[in-house]
Write a protein that holds these residues in place. Sequence first.
Motif, PDB file in Angstrom:
ATOM      1  N   TRP A   1       7.638  -1.149 -35.523  1.00 14.14           N
ATOM      2  CA  TRP A   1       6.817  -0.883 -36.709  1.00 14.14           C
ATOM      3  C   TRP A   1       5.880   0.301 -36.492  1.00 14.14           C
ATOM      4  CZ3 TRP A   1       6.952  -2.578 -41.611  1.00 14.14           C
ATOM      5  CH2 TRP A   1       5.854  -2.319 -42.423  1.00 14.14           C
ATOM      6  N   SER A   2       5.228   0.351 -35.346  1.00 18.93           N
ATOM      7  CA  SER A   2       4.253   1.414 -35.103  1.00 18.93           C
ATOM      8  C   SER A   2       4.923   2.772 -34.861  1.00 18.93           C
ATOM      9  CB  SER A   2       3.369   1.053 -33.906  1.00 18.93           C
ATOM     10  OG  SER A   2       4.161   0.918 -32.746  1.00 18.93           O
ATOM     11  N   ASN A   3       6.168   2.780 -34.458  1.00 21.66           N
ATOM     12  CA  ASN A   3       6.881   4.033 -34.187  1.00 21.66           C
ATOM     13  C   ASN A   3       7.612   4.582 -35.409  1.00 21.66           C
ATOM     14  OD1 ASN A   3       6.042   3.897 -31.532  1.00 21.66           O
ATOM     15  ND2 ASN A   3       7.909   2.853 -30.874  1.00 21.66           N
ATOM     16  N   MET A   4       7.747   3.779 -36.457  1.00 22.22           N
ATOM     17  CA  MET A   4       8.505   4.198 -37.638  1.00 22.22           C
ATOM     18  C   MET A   4       7.606   4.904 -38.639  1.00 22.22           C
ATOM     19  SD  MET A   4      10.998   1.161 -38.760  1.00 22.22           S
ATOM     20  CE  MET A   4      11.611   0.007 -37.583  1.00 22.22           C
ATOM     21  N   ASP A   5       8.241   5.810 -39.386  1.00 21.19           N
ATOM     22  CA  ASP A   5       7.545   6.404 -40.511  1.00 21.19           C
ATOM     23  C   ASP A   5       7.788   5.535 -41.744  1.00 21.19           C
ATOM     24  OD1 ASP A   5      10.224   6.962 -40.710  1.00 21.19           O
ATOM     25  OD2 ASP A   5       9.963   9.015 -41.409  1.00 21.19           O
ATOM     26  N   GLY A   6       7.297   5.966 -42.874  1.00 21.86           N
ATOM     27  CA  GLY A   6       7.445   5.184 -44.102  1.00 21.86           C
ATOM     28  C   GLY A   6       8.882   5.003 -44.531  1.00 21.86           C
TER      29      GLY A   6
ATOM     30  N   GLY B   1      11.562   4.892 -42.535  1.00 23.68           N
ATOM     31  CA  GLY B   1      12.190   3.912 -41.648  1.00 23.68           C
ATOM     32  C   GLY B   1      11.763   2.488 -41.969  1.00 23.68           C
ATOM     33  N   ARG B   2      10.477   2.309 -42.253  1.00 21.79           N
ATOM     34  CA  ARG B   2       9.983   0.975 -42.625  1.00 21.79           C
ATOM     35  C   ARG B   2      10.630   0.505 -43.920  1.00 21.79           C
ATOM     36  NH1 ARG B   2       3.704   2.415 -41.483  1.00 21.79           N
ATOM     37  NH2 ARG B   2       3.849   2.386 -39.213  1.00 21.79           N
TER      38      ARG B   2
ATOM     39  N   SER C   1      16.390   9.896 -44.250  1.00 25.51           N
ATOM     40  CA  SER C   1      15.840   9.989 -42.896  1.00 25.51           C
ATOM     41  C   SER C   1      16.652  10.948 -42.039  1.00 25.51           C
ATOM     42  CB  SER C   1      15.799   8.600 -42.259  1.00 25.51           C
ATOM     43  OG  SER C   1      15.389   8.660 -40.933  1.00 25.51           O
TER      44      SER C   1
ATOM     45  N   ASN D   1      15.940  14.539 -43.174  1.00 25.14           N
ATOM     46  CA  ASN D   1      14.637  15.005 -42.684  1.00 25.14           C
ATOM     47  C   ASN D   1      14.671  15.288 -41.199  1.00 25.14           C
ATOM     48  OD1 ASN D   1      13.444  14.916 -45.183  1.00 25.14           O
ATOM     49  ND2 ASN D   1      12.560  12.883 -44.905  1.00 25.14           N
ATOM     50  N   GLN D   2      15.418  14.504 -40.454  1.00 22.11           N
ATOM     51  CA  GLN D   2      15.448  14.677 -39.006  1.00 22.11           C
ATOM     52  C   GLN D   2      16.243  15.929 -38.595  1.00 22.11           C
ATOM     53  OE1 GLN D   2      16.871  11.272 -36.894  1.00 22.11           O
ATOM     54  NE2 GLN D   2      16.499  12.164 -34.889  1.00 22.11           N
TER      55      GLN D   2
END
Length: 111
Positions: A49-54, A56-57, A104, A107-108
Amino acid sequence: MATQYKKIQNKIHPKDEKKENVDLKPKASRDALLLVLIAVTLIILVLAWSNMDGIGRGMYGALFVGMVVVYINRRMEFSDQVRKVLIGVSSALMLASICLLGLSMYNQFFG
């Protein structure tokens, strides 16, 4: 001659009385696979959760909720109209998850 033909036909294509009592419930192995996929998705969502952007969440959230709706639709007894709505909701959530995956990736690699 006709009786011999009927006997041969019955041996080739026997009449099944079991076809009338067909149980349309899903197989337990498919439910187990779906439950494993739901659990894996939830674990990935919680741990990362803390490593994902919006994006990914949102992607994993939509995937998780879509699979839960599929499981509920398979296990519960609903009317045909409610089943159609649940199928539409799960399809929309899965499609949203796939679109978010594409966004995603775009963007990557290109953003």
